[in-house]
Design a protein around this motif. Structure first.
Motif, short mmCIF file in Angstrom:
data_model
loop_
_atom_site.label_atom_id
_atom_site.label_comp_id
_atom_site.label_asym_id
_atom_site.label_seq_id
_atom_site.Cartn_x
_atom_site.Cartn_y
_atom_site.Cartn_z
N GLY A 12 35.84 26.25 56.27
CA GLY A 12 35.18 27.46 56.73
C GLY A 12 34.05 27.85 55.82
N GLU A 13 33.00 28.43 56.40
CA GLU A 13 31.86 28.94 55.66
C GLU A 13 31.26 27.88 54.72
N GLY A 14 31.21 26.64 55.18
CA GLY A 14 30.57 25.59 54.39
C GLY A 14 31.45 24.97 53.33
N TYR A 15 32.73 25.28 53.32
CA TYR A 15 33.66 24.70 52.35
C TYR A 15 34.41 23.56 53.02
N TYR A 16 34.47 22.44 52.31
CA TYR A 16 35.15 21.25 52.82
C TYR A 16 36.21 20.82 51.83
N ALA A 17 37.19 20.09 52.35
CA ALA A 17 38.22 19.50 51.49
C ALA A 17 38.43 18.06 51.95
N GLU A 18 38.70 17.20 51.00
CA GLU A 18 38.97 15.82 51.34
C GLU A 18 40.47 15.67 51.57
N ARG A 19 40.82 15.14 52.73
CA ARG A 19 42.23 14.99 53.12
C ARG A 19 42.42 13.61 53.72
N THR A 20 43.68 13.17 53.68
CA THR A 20 44.01 11.89 54.31
C THR A 20 44.02 12.08 55.81
N SER A 21 44.06 11.00 56.55
CA SER A 21 44.08 11.08 58.01
C SER A 21 45.30 11.86 58.49
#
Length: 120
Positions: A12-21
């Protein structure tokens, strides 16, 4: 072992997180459930608004035709004058009785204060 299927998930609001599939699928399922709940709520609101609109359409049509009926059920209750008088008299007697009690308490309190002042 380093997972090769890393996804970037928008938080949200331009925030990303790296996650597994697998984690990404779980996040998407949760978001889907939330969206389905919102859709159900909106469908109920739409249904209510459609009902109100049809009611207003019917009322407007009737008004245009000159047919407007306003009905209100009216129940006549018998007024028992003797009962009302007795009830009013009972209330009045209770009020006078309570006033007498309060005046006696006030008089006793004043007498007790005078007695303390004389001793003191």
């Amino acid at each position: 072992m380093i997972p090769s299927s890393i996804q970037r998930v928008l938080l949200g609001e331009g925030y990303y997180a790296e996650r597994t599939s697998k984690q990404t699928v779980e996040i998407l399922k949760r978001r889907g459930k939330g969206l389905e709940s919102q859709i159900e709520t909106l469908n109920v609101v739409i249904k209510d608004l459609k009902f109100e609109a049809s009611f207003f359409d019917e009322t407007a049509t009737e008004a245009a035709e000159g047919i407007v009926e306003i009905r209100e059920d009216y129940v006549v209750e018998a007024f028992d004058e003797d009962k009302a008088t007795t009830s009013g008299e009972d209330d009045f007697a209770r009020i006078l009785s309570r006033i007498d009690e309060l005046e006696k308490e006030e008089l006793e309190s004043e007498l007790a204060e005078e007695g303390e002042e004389r001793r003191g």
